[in-house]
Design an enzyme around this catalytic site. Structure first.
Site, PDB file in Angstrom:
ATOM      1  N   HIS A  39       4.028   7.130   3.790  1.00  0.00           N
ATOM      2  CA  HIS A  39       4.961   6.031   3.606  1.00  0.00           C
ATOM      3  C   HIS A  39       4.480   5.084   2.523  1.00  0.00           C
ATOM      4  O   HIS A  39       3.335   5.171   2.086  1.00  0.00           O
ATOM      5  CB  HIS A  39       5.196   5.262   4.921  1.00  0.00           C
ATOM      6  CG  HIS A  39       4.014   4.494   5.421  1.00  0.00           C
ATOM      7  ND1 HIS A  39       3.106   5.030   6.314  1.00  0.00           N
ATOM      8  CD2 HIS A  39       3.580   3.226   5.170  1.00  0.00           C
ATOM      9  CE1 HIS A  39       2.178   4.128   6.587  1.00  0.00           C
ATOM     10  NE2 HIS A  39       2.438   3.024   5.903  1.00  0.00           N
ATOM     11  N   GLU A  99       7.715   1.015   5.047  1.00  0.00           N
ATOM     12  CA  GLU A  99       7.170  -0.008   5.931  1.00  0.00           C
ATOM     13  C   GLU A  99       7.376  -1.358   5.263  1.00  0.00           C
ATOM     14  O   GLU A  99       7.133  -1.497   4.056  1.00  0.00           O
ATOM     15  CB  GLU A  99       5.678   0.231   6.174  1.00  0.00           C
ATOM     16  CG  GLU A  99       5.041  -0.810   7.069  1.00  0.00           C
ATOM     17  CD  GLU A  99       3.537  -0.592   7.273  1.00  0.00           C
ATOM     18  OE1 GLU A  99       2.996  -1.189   8.219  1.00  0.00           O
ATOM     19  OE2 GLU A  99       2.909   0.152   6.489  1.00  0.00           O
ATOM     20  N   HIS A 101       0.819  -1.208   0.000  1.00  0.00           N
ATOM     21  CA  HIS A 101       0.000   0.000   0.000  1.00  0.00           C
ATOM     22  C   HIS A 101       0.856   1.261   0.000  1.00  0.00           C
ATOM     23  O   HIS A 101       2.037   1.218   0.316  1.00  0.00           O
ATOM     24  CB  HIS A 101      -0.989   0.037   1.178  1.00  0.00           C
ATOM     25  CG  HIS A 101      -0.339   0.121   2.526  1.00  0.00           C
ATOM     26  ND1 HIS A 101      -0.057  -1.001   3.278  1.00  0.00           N
ATOM     27  CD2 HIS A 101       0.067   1.178   3.285  1.00  0.00           C
ATOM     28  CE1 HIS A 101       0.502  -0.639   4.422  1.00  0.00           C
ATOM     29  NE2 HIS A 101       0.596   0.686   4.456  1.00  0.00           N
TER      30      HIS A 101
END
Length: 134
Positions: free
Chosen positions: A79, A130, A7
């Site tokens: 992010h 991440e 994502h």
């Protein structure tokens, strides 16, 4: 080492308004809000055919998203998240190569119920990364 793009996360001031924009204006399928107190955020996932967009709203006074929004009043990309097969092996390999893992360095459970780690943006061309175990 990295796999699929899981994502892209966007920090927003008003999660309800951002959700409506993606759902009503862009016609996207959007999840229900999911509070994540251990991460200081409430999240909504915009489901796309090939990935997701995660909308993040601050939850609590110490939210890292609140601090981000202080510096970026209109919100913005916070992010990107990549999947890895083995988060501990990925962490160890990255640390051996000099990358900084944020926090304690131990994975925490993310919004998808899987272990996640964050990598310092200064080590990745200014982008907070991440990693999520696939």
């Amino acid at each position: 080492m990295i796999g699929r793009l899981n994502h892209v996360a966007i920090a927003v001031k008003n999660l309800a308004a951002a959700t409506a924009l993606y759902r009503d204006t862009l016609g996207a399928r959007v999840s229900q809000p999911l509070p994540q107190p251990e991460h200081g955020v409430t999240v909504v996932f915009v489901e796309l055919p090939n990935t997701k967009v995660e909308l993040l709203e601050p939850l609590g006074a110490e939210s890292p998203i609140g601090k981000f929004l202080e510096r970026n009043a209109d919100g913005g990309i916070h992010h990107i998240c990549y999947e890895v097969d083995d988060i501990l092996a990925a962490r160890d390999r990255l640390k051996a190569q000099g990358a900084r893992v944020l926090g304690t360095g131990e994975p925490r459970i993310g919004a998808h119920g899987k272990p996640v780690l964050f990598l310092h943006p200064k080590d990745f061309t200014g982008t907070l990364v991440e990693l999520e175990q696939a």
